[in-house]
Design a protein around this motif. Structure first.
Motif, short mmCIF file in Angstrom:
data_model
loop_
_atom_site.label_atom_id
_atom_site.label_comp_id
_atom_site.label_asym_id
_atom_site.label_seq_id
_atom_site.Cartn_x
_atom_site.Cartn_y
_atom_site.Cartn_z
N HIS A 1 27.64 35.79 40.11
CA HIS A 1 29.06 36.14 40.27
C HIS A 1 29.85 35.56 39.11
O HIS A 1 29.29 34.97 38.18
CB HIS A 1 29.60 35.54 41.58
N CYS A 2 31.18 35.65 39.22
CA CYS A 2 32.06 34.87 38.35
C CYS A 2 33.34 34.61 39.10
O CYS A 2 33.59 35.22 40.14
CB CYS A 2 32.33 35.58 37.03
N ASP B 1 33.85 32.40 46.89
CA ASP B 1 33.32 32.82 45.60
C ASP B 1 33.94 34.13 45.21
O ASP B 1 33.29 35.05 44.84
CB ASP B 1 31.82 32.97 45.66
N ARG C 1 35.78 43.92 45.01
CA ARG C 1 35.55 42.75 45.86
C ARG C 1 35.46 43.12 47.34
O ARG C 1 34.65 42.56 48.07
CB ARG C 1 36.69 41.74 45.64
N HIS D 1 29.98 41.46 43.89
CA HIS D 1 31.40 41.77 43.65
C HIS D 1 31.39 42.60 42.38
O HIS D 1 31.12 42.10 41.28
CB HIS D 1 32.21 40.48 43.47
N GLU E 1 32.45 41.86 38.69
CA GLU E 1 32.10 40.56 38.09
C GLU E 1 30.87 40.75 37.20
O GLU E 1 29.74 40.77 37.69
CB GLU E 1 31.87 39.53 39.20
ZN LIG Z 1 32.01 37.04 43.37
#
Ligand SMILES: [Zn+2]
Length: 349
Positions: free
Chosen positions: A145-146, A349, A93, A41, A44
């Protein structure tokens, strides 16, 4: 360490995407190997800066002959998403061309054999194939990720738990969310599902690691977190024998929260409006406690709608923006019991 450049062709002439891959060879063929990627993503970035802080540690270990297993590092895993700016806002994303989430639609192979991967597809599908070609076969696969706003936590497939408790302890995360089914094809799913029905000497669950690492929130791109997260990754590599470092103590027991994905309540907003949160990540809540108020008709009677905790638990994440549409999720509450929300249990996520 060797650097190479991967190229993904665009779907019109004159367009292509590039990303660097760093490979540390390792000195011991029998040692576990590791693959590390960030920013699938594409917006992130806590993992990107953690890798930036980790690389000198890997280089030093290599120079000192302590780097045993091969390590492959992909700091920017998604050059397509990295380039997507839409009216001044970054969109990392979903692929704008296909509206597909960059962390969905990975092929879930029946065996860890890259020959089974599709050879054609849209640029985002080609990227997914390439990332699996790069990662499959490594014993340890970490996808950094975050969340929006959140604690540090891991998604882990039930087949790897509690075997991966040492990894969670080494990384110092706050929580582990266990999952068992992936119908959407996340990168993590594509990294672990191929090993579910193969002989034990191929599956090697005693040394296998696959996880989606959620390094807190999207704004937690910070030098101090980058250093401590790099140290956590290094400790994991030492704990699992990828790197030798006799001075480092073995990780203790994991003391964070462990919960099945089915326990997470995501709390869809009953109305569109402005969110006033009563809780933040890390807060413990009782059943019936107010989580947030949605201001949908400011100043009017009945212009506010309150949202209450359906069960006791603790707050793992909340949204980073305060505007919301009806039905969008307000937060992740890790409940003490199974959620009554039927959507609970899908990887988010
Ligand atoms: Zn992510």
């Amino acid at each position: 360490m060797q650097k190479s450049i991967e190229r993904i062709a665009g779907d019109t002439d004159g367009i292509s995407y590039e990303f660097p891959v760093f490979r540390f060879e390792g000195t011991d063929q029998a040692a576990p190997s590791a693959y590390l990627q960030a920013a699938l993503h594409a917006g992130e970035l806590p993992g990107v800066v953690a890798i930036d802080a980790l690389m000198p540690m890997l280089t030093k270990a290599e120079a000192e002959g302590r780097l045993k297993g091969a390590i492959t590092v992909v700091p920017w895993a998604n050059p397509i998403g990295r380039a997507q700016y839409h009216f001044g806002e970054h969109q990392g994303r979903f692929h704008l061309g296909t509206r597909t989430n960059f962390n969905r639609g990975f092929p879930l192979l029946a065996a860890p054999d890259t020959a089974l991967l599709p050879t054609h597809g849209t640029p985002d599908q080609q990227l997914k194939t390439r990332l699996l070609q790069l990662s499959l076969g490594h014993d340890i696969v970490l996808d950094l990720h975050c969340d929006d706003e959140g604690l540090a936590y891991l998604y882990i497939h039930t087949s790897l738990w509690p075997a991966m408790a040492d990894c969670a302890a080494a990384m110092g995360v706050d929580a582990v969310v266990l999952w068992s089914e992936d119908s959407d094809g996340t990168f993590e799913g594509a990294s672990i599902m191929p090993y579910q029905n193969v002989p034990a000497d191929v599956a090697r669950f005693d040394r296998r690691v696959a996880t989606t690492v959620e390094y807190r929130g999207i704004l937690d791109v910070d030098g101090a977190f980058a250093s401590s997260d790099a140290e956590g990754l290094y400790r994991l590599f030492v704990a699992r024998g990828v790197i030798a470092d006799p001075a480092l103590p073995a990780p203790g027991a994991f003391t964070g929260t462990v919960a099945p994905l089915e326990n997470i309540d995501m709390m869809p907003a009953p109305r569109a409006g402005a969110i006033l949160y009563d809780v933040k990540p890390g807060d413990r809540v009782a059943k019936g406690e107010r989580l947030a108020t949605i201001v949908h008709a400011p100043g009017e009677a009945d212009g506010r709608t309150e949202v209450f905790a359906p069960q006791a638990g603790f707050i793992l994440t909340r949204r980073s923006r305060r505007i919301i549409r009806a039905g969008e999720d307000l937060l992740k509450l890790v409940g003490d019991r199974k959620s009554a929300d039927a959507r609970s249990g899908t990887l988010e996520d």
